[in-house]
Design a protein around this motif. Structure first.
Motif, PDB file in Angstrom:
ATOM      1  N   ARG A 152      55.182  58.963  36.161  1.00 17.54           N
ATOM      2  CA  ARG A 152      56.233  59.888  35.721  1.00 17.54           C
ATOM      3  C   ARG A 152      56.084  60.202  34.233  1.00 17.54           C
ATOM      4  NH1 ARG A 152      62.576  59.393  34.561  1.00 17.54           N
ATOM      5  NH2 ARG A 152      63.101  61.578  34.890  1.00 17.54           N
ATOM      6  N   ALA A 153      55.789  59.195  33.431  1.00 17.66           N
ATOM      7  CA  ALA A 153      55.641  59.429  31.995  1.00 17.66           C
ATOM      8  C   ALA A 153      54.523  60.429  31.711  1.00 17.66           C
ATOM      9  CB  ALA A 153      55.364  58.104  31.289  1.00 17.66           C
ATOM     10  N   CYS A 154      53.413  60.304  32.438  1.00 19.32           N
ATOM     11  CA  CYS A 154      52.295  61.222  32.247  1.00 19.32           C
ATOM     12  C   CYS A 154      52.672  62.633  32.688  1.00 19.32           C
ATOM     13  CB  CYS A 154      51.081  60.726  33.025  1.00 19.32           C
ATOM     14  SG  CYS A 154      49.611  61.739  32.825  1.00 19.32           S
ATOM     15  N   GLY A 155      53.306  62.748  33.851  1.00 22.60           N
ATOM     16  CA  GLY A 155      53.696  64.072  34.344  1.00 22.60           C
ATOM     17  C   GLY A 155      54.675  64.777  33.421  1.00 22.60           C
ATOM     18  N   LEU A 156      55.674  64.038  32.941  1.00 24.79           N
ATOM     19  CA  LEU A 156      56.635  64.632  32.008  1.00 24.79           C
ATOM     20  C   LEU A 156      55.956  65.079  30.719  1.00 24.79           C
ATOM     21  CD1 LEU A 156      59.606  62.101  32.399  1.00 24.79           C
ATOM     22  CD2 LEU A 156      59.585  64.486  33.157  1.00 24.79           C
ATOM     23  N   SER A 157      55.050  64.279  30.203  1.00 22.75           N
ATOM     24  CA  SER A 157      54.361  64.626  28.963  1.00 22.75           C
ATOM     25  C   SER A 157      53.455  65.834  29.145  1.00 22.75           C
ATOM     26  CB  SER A 157      53.552  63.423  28.460  1.00 22.75           C
ATOM     27  OG  SER A 157      54.406  62.338  28.141  1.00 22.75           O
ATOM     28  N   ARG A 161      42.749  64.937  36.299  1.00 21.85           N
ATOM     29  CA  ARG A 161      42.258  66.314  36.368  1.00 21.85           C
ATOM     30  C   ARG A 161      43.178  67.267  35.623  1.00 21.85           C
ATOM     31  NH1 ARG A 161      40.317  64.542  41.550  1.00 21.85           N
ATOM     32  NH2 ARG A 161      42.362  64.884  42.492  1.00 21.85           N
ATOM     33  N   ASP A 162      44.503  67.088  35.816  1.00 19.36           N
ATOM     34  CA  ASP A 162      45.464  67.944  35.101  1.00 19.36           C
ATOM     35  C   ASP A 162      45.377  67.717  33.598  1.00 19.36           C
ATOM     36  OD1 ASP A 162      46.324  68.956  37.515  1.00 19.36           O
ATOM     37  OD2 ASP A 162      48.116  67.696  37.612  1.00 19.36           O
ATOM     38  N   LEU A 163      45.276  66.445  33.204  1.00 20.41           N
ATOM     39  CA  LEU A 163      45.212  66.109  31.782  1.00 20.41           C
ATOM     40  C   LEU A 163      43.968  66.695  31.132  1.00 20.41           C
ATOM     41  CD1 LEU A 163      46.058  64.479  29.237  1.00 20.41           C
ATOM     42  CD2 LEU A 163      44.866  62.510  30.243  1.00 20.41           C
ATOM     43  N   ILE A 164      42.831  66.511  31.754  1.00 22.99           N
ATOM     44  CA  ILE A 164      41.580  66.957  31.143  1.00 22.99           C
ATOM     45  C   ILE A 164      41.484  68.474  31.131  1.00 22.99           C
ATOM     46  CG2 ILE A 164      39.070  66.994  31.494  1.00 22.99           C
ATOM     47  CD1 ILE A 164      39.290  64.014  32.188  1.00 22.99           C
ATOM     48  N   ASP A 165      41.995  69.130  32.168  1.00 23.77           N
ATOM     49  CA  ASP A 165      41.996  70.602  32.156  1.00 23.77           C
ATOM     50  C   ASP A 165      42.788  71.128  30.959  1.00 23.77           C
ATOM     51  OD1 ASP A 165      40.449  70.727  34.406  1.00 23.77           O
ATOM     52  OD2 ASP A 165      42.090  71.204  35.788  1.00 23.77           O
ATOM     53  N   LEU A 166      43.987  70.567  30.755  1.00 30.87           N
ATOM     54  CA  LEU A 166      44.818  71.010  29.637  1.00 30.87           C
ATOM     55  C   LEU A 166      44.182  70.623  28.307  1.00 30.87           C
ATOM     56  CD1 LEU A 166      47.398  72.207  28.451  1.00 30.87           C
ATOM     57  CD2 LEU A 166      48.536  70.011  28.877  1.00 30.87           C
ATOM     58  N   TRP A 167      43.672  69.412  28.222  1.00 31.04           N
ATOM     59  CA  TRP A 167      43.060  68.924  26.989  1.00 31.04           C
ATOM     60  C   TRP A 167      41.852  69.772  26.615  1.00 31.04           C
ATOM     61  CZ3 TRP A 167      42.857  62.895  26.442  1.00 31.04           C
ATOM     62  CH2 TRP A 167      42.804  62.547  25.084  1.00 31.04           C
ATOM     63  N   THR A 168      41.064  70.154  27.619  1.00 33.37           N
ATOM     64  CA  THR A 168      39.894  70.999  27.358  1.00 33.37           C
ATOM     65  C   THR A 168      40.314  72.355  26.809  1.00 33.37           C
ATOM     66  OG1 THR A 168      38.661  69.893  29.136  1.00 33.37           O
ATOM     67  CG2 THR A 168      37.851  72.045  28.408  1.00 33.37           C
ATOM     68  N   ASP A 169      41.394  72.907  27.352  1.00 28.53           N
ATOM     69  CA  ASP A 169      41.900  74.177  26.832  1.00 28.53           C
ATOM     70  C   ASP A 169      42.343  74.035  25.381  1.00 28.53           C
ATOM     71  OD1 ASP A 169      41.417  75.416  29.239  1.00 28.53           O
ATOM     72  OD2 ASP A 169      43.487  75.242  29.955  1.00 28.53           O
ATOM     73  N   LEU A 170      43.026  72.937  25.059  1.00 32.13           N
ATOM     74  CA  LEU A 170      43.466  72.729  23.675  1.00 32.13           C
ATOM     75  C   LEU A 170      42.273  72.564  22.734  1.00 32.13           C
ATOM     76  CD1 LEU A 170      46.487  70.245  23.988  1.00 32.13           C
ATOM     77  CD2 LEU A 170      46.503  72.724  23.998  1.00 32.13           C
ATOM     78  N   ALA A 171      41.229  71.890  23.216  1.00 26.97           N
ATOM     79  CA  ALA A 171      40.059  71.664  22.374  1.00 26.97           C
ATOM     80  C   ALA A 171      39.302  72.950  22.074  1.00 26.97           C
ATOM     81  CB  ALA A 171      39.121  70.660  23.048  1.00 26.97           C
ATOM     82  N   ALA A 172      39.563  73.999  22.864  1.00 27.71           N
ATOM     83  CA  ALA A 172      38.916  75.291  22.626  1.00 27.71           C
ATOM     84  C   ALA A 172      39.645  76.112  21.577  1.00 27.71           C
ATOM     85  CB  ALA A 172      38.821  76.078  23.935  1.00 27.71           C
ATOM     86  N   GLU A 173      40.798  75.616  21.104  1.00 25.49           N
ATOM     87  CA  GLU A 173      41.590  76.313  20.100  1.00 25.49           C
ATOM     88  C   GLU A 173      41.623  75.496  18.813  1.00 25.49           C
ATOM     89  OE1 GLU A 173      45.467  77.210  21.644  1.00 25.49           O
ATOM     90  OE2 GLU A 173      44.710  77.470  23.679  1.00 25.49           O
TER      91      GLU A 173
END
Length: 312
Positions: A223-228, A269-281
């Motif tokens: 839950r903590a991961c999903g909320l974050s 998978r959700d974390l890394i997808d989002l993290w990869t997008d942030l790393a592109a900015e």
């Protein structure tokens, strides 16, 4: 104002209606707003800065223009990334004609805000320059320091009346180890604050960070991961990669505590997808790729564990 009509109430001057609107917007965003006001009826152009506590000040000297009664007042707002240079109310400077300017700022006031949502992008509200950054990068460490310390927990004027006592009780429950009671009170407080202030209000986002941290303390890392992750997506859409990075850090901390490999793969998978997008900015994720590389390495280990668990 930014393409949105602001209508004065009966008996209210349009200048006061505009100033009230700007104060509500600054308070809801938790960030100063700088505006250029074209008051063609009175024949002035003036720049104002309205701070996050509702106070306002004139920037520079008002400029005299030729009056055009058909276009009484237009406003071009822009949200500032940093705090206001001064919270004090300053009088309007003298003009070349010596006349008083109609947009002399009012002192800071406590404005009733029933529901104000921060728009998902600055352009939808006519905010033409730097996007707002109501909070810097945060993670569970920052939340813990806030809960255990004596620093301010309330970020806006309207949040003070609504949330000071519930936040005190939540933090006290965490400090004394009553995590289940803290989680219950935090959930109820988020529900009430969301109804009163809106989903994207700074105080609601602040509370949701606290809920995620308490879930982590309660040994519910899923839950903590999903909320974050939800907070990181919301902040990225509204304010960009840098503001979202703290919530990604919190999500990664919780994710590393997930024991079930299948659940870990799903969240990873959700974390890394989002993290990869942030790393592109531009932002912290791009400046230090090592945590993302470490997360990818953990995904390989989780995949191996999940494969072994599926074997008969």
């Amino acid at each position: 104002m930014g393409g949105v009509s602001v209508v004065a109430a009966p008996g209210e001057e349009i200048q006061q209606a505009v100033l009230n609107h700007l104060q509500r917007l600054a308070i809801s965003l938790g960030a100063p707003i700088r505006t250029t006001i074209h008051d063609d009826r009175a024949g002035w152009v003036v720049s104002l800065e309205v701070s996050a506590n509702g106070s306002s000040r004139v920037l520079g000297q008002p400029v005299r223009v030729t009056a055009v009664p058909e276009e009484p007042v237009t406003v071009e707002p822009a949200v500032l990334a940093g705090p206001s240079a001064a919270g004090a109310v300053l009088p309007a400077g003298p003009s070349t004609s010596g006349a008083a300017h109609p947009f002399t700022p009012a002192p800071a006031i406590d404005l009733p805000v029933s529901r104000v949502d921060v728009p998902p992008t600055g352009t939808e509200a006519g905010l033409h320059t730097t996007p707002p950054t109501p909070a810097g990068p945060r993670g569970f460490d920052a939340v813990a320091e806030e809960v255990l310390g004596d620093g301010p927990l309330i970020e806006t004027v309207e949040g003070a009346d609504l949330l000071t006592e519930p936040m005190r009780q939540i933090c006290e429950a965490v400090r004394t180890g009553r995590i289940e009671a803290a989680a219950d009170l935090a959930d109820r407080t988020v529900t009430g604050a969301t109804a009163a202030l809106g989903l994207r209000h700074p105080e609601v986002l602040h509370l949701r960070e606290l809920v995620a941290y308490i879930a982590y303390l309660a040994d519910d890392p899923v839950r903590a991961c999903g909320l974050s992750l939800d907070l990181a997506r919301l902040r990225r859409r509204a304010w960009g990669a840098e503001v979202a990075h703290g919530n990604v850090q919190s999500a990664a901390t919780a994710w590393r505590a997930v024991r079930d490999p299948e659940e870990g793969l799903r969240l990873g998978r959700d974390l890394i997808d989002l993290w990869t997008d942030l790393a592109a900015e531009p932002g912290p994720a791009a400046e230090d790729p090592r945590p993302l590389e470490s997360a990818r390495a953990r995904m390989v280990r989780l995949a191996d564990r999940a494969a072994r668990a599926r074997q008969p």
